[in-house]
Design an enzyme around this catalytic site. Sequence first.
Site: not given
Length: 337
Positions: A164, A238, A333
């Site tokens: 990520r 997420s 995130e």
Amino acid sequence: MKIQENISLKPYTTFGIDKKAKFFTRVSTLAELKLALISAKENQSPVLILGGGSNILLTKDVEGLVIKLEIKGVQVVKEDENHLWIEVGAGEVWHELVLHSIAQNWAGLENLSLIPGTVGASPMQNIGAYGVEIKDVFHSLQAMHRDTLEIQSFDAEACQFGYRESVFKQSLKDQYVITSVTFCLSKTPAFRLDYGAIQEVLQANGVQHPTLREVSDAVIQIRQSKLPDPKEIGNAGSFFKNPTIPSSQFEQLKAHYPALPGYPSSEGIKVAAGWLIEQTGWKGKRIGDVGVHAKQALVLVNYGDGTGEEIKSLSEQVQASVMEKFGIQLQAEVNFI
Ligand code: FAD
Ligand code: EPU
């Protein structure tokens, strides 16, 4: 290119947060992008680049120019016996590219089915799901420097992809606009079926020798069973990353919590943030119009009229609970604006 003023951004991010952009424009060519960047510079306006808005949390109005990237096009630029290279415009919708590739029998993107957003944003956090990340199929990207307006090419090494992560979220943050991405896809599938419930779902569907389409359908089925559809409930997937902790800390926690899911990674053990959050009791909780999704604790949701500030505050409370119970700091995130 038309620049609009005082536009609500509610329809433009999947969290559905009602903040405003002082200026807003859509660009579908490199020339339009250049004009938009020049105009922002002349007016000393900060710039926010927007794709599908599926990884953004708006906590305030944007006192500058929002540029929504709509540069389209999918072109085969090279081909050999086993592979082909496709250059894709940043404004193409990611899932449509996946479906197009499957229809052409081009392999490599099937596990990344149904991830919302645009192709241009995909390298930003090296999107990933079900054992595949875009770095596995990435060849290069083209990006326009926000100040010099020059187009530069970045190969995989220059992008510094991680879990990520990429250079565009780190040292080159807010410096480039990604205008196209070139992927290297395969003419023969190399299926990745070992991750999560893919194999189980294929079996349940009676599939023994899957096609690209059947793998994609299985991934879609799993995703739809736990992730909320942003058209129905606002969310950005997420909210936090899965944290990596030292093996010694993992062993200590495992002694207290034998069910703690963990997977070895290069820097330690990656643990499931959704599991940690569920253990703190937050799963399914709602405060006003925001909450923690009942089927996936890693997903924070907006039931309609929640604000960015409320979601931010909820995320801080979740972080504090996880820190208190497990001594683990969760990192967001999602990109906060
Ligand atoms: P945006 O939200 O518009 O932008 C994200 C960031 O990138 C912002 O900082 C923006 O300024 C910047 N940006 C966007 N486009 C460009 C560009 N062309 N050039 C420079 N900067 C740019 N992610 C995963 O990795 N895996 C998943 O499985 C996954 N599942 C999800 C499920 C749901 C239901 C949702 C809502 C989200 C999910 N996500 C997942 C997160 C999200 O889909 C991805 O991060 C996606 O790549 C974001 O694309 P976007 O076009 O919406 O980006
Ligand atoms: N879990 C719980 N409770 C929960 C949620 C998860 O116990 O409420 C446990 C599950 O039982 C499982 C583990 O946590 O043992 C992992 O759960 P899951 O397979 O749902 O995946 P995830 O780790 O929560 C990650 C990505 C997703 C990606 C899926 C599939 C991150 C931050 N998230 O989720 O990506 O789609 O794996 O590969 O890495 C996103 O980035 O936005 C995103 C949705």
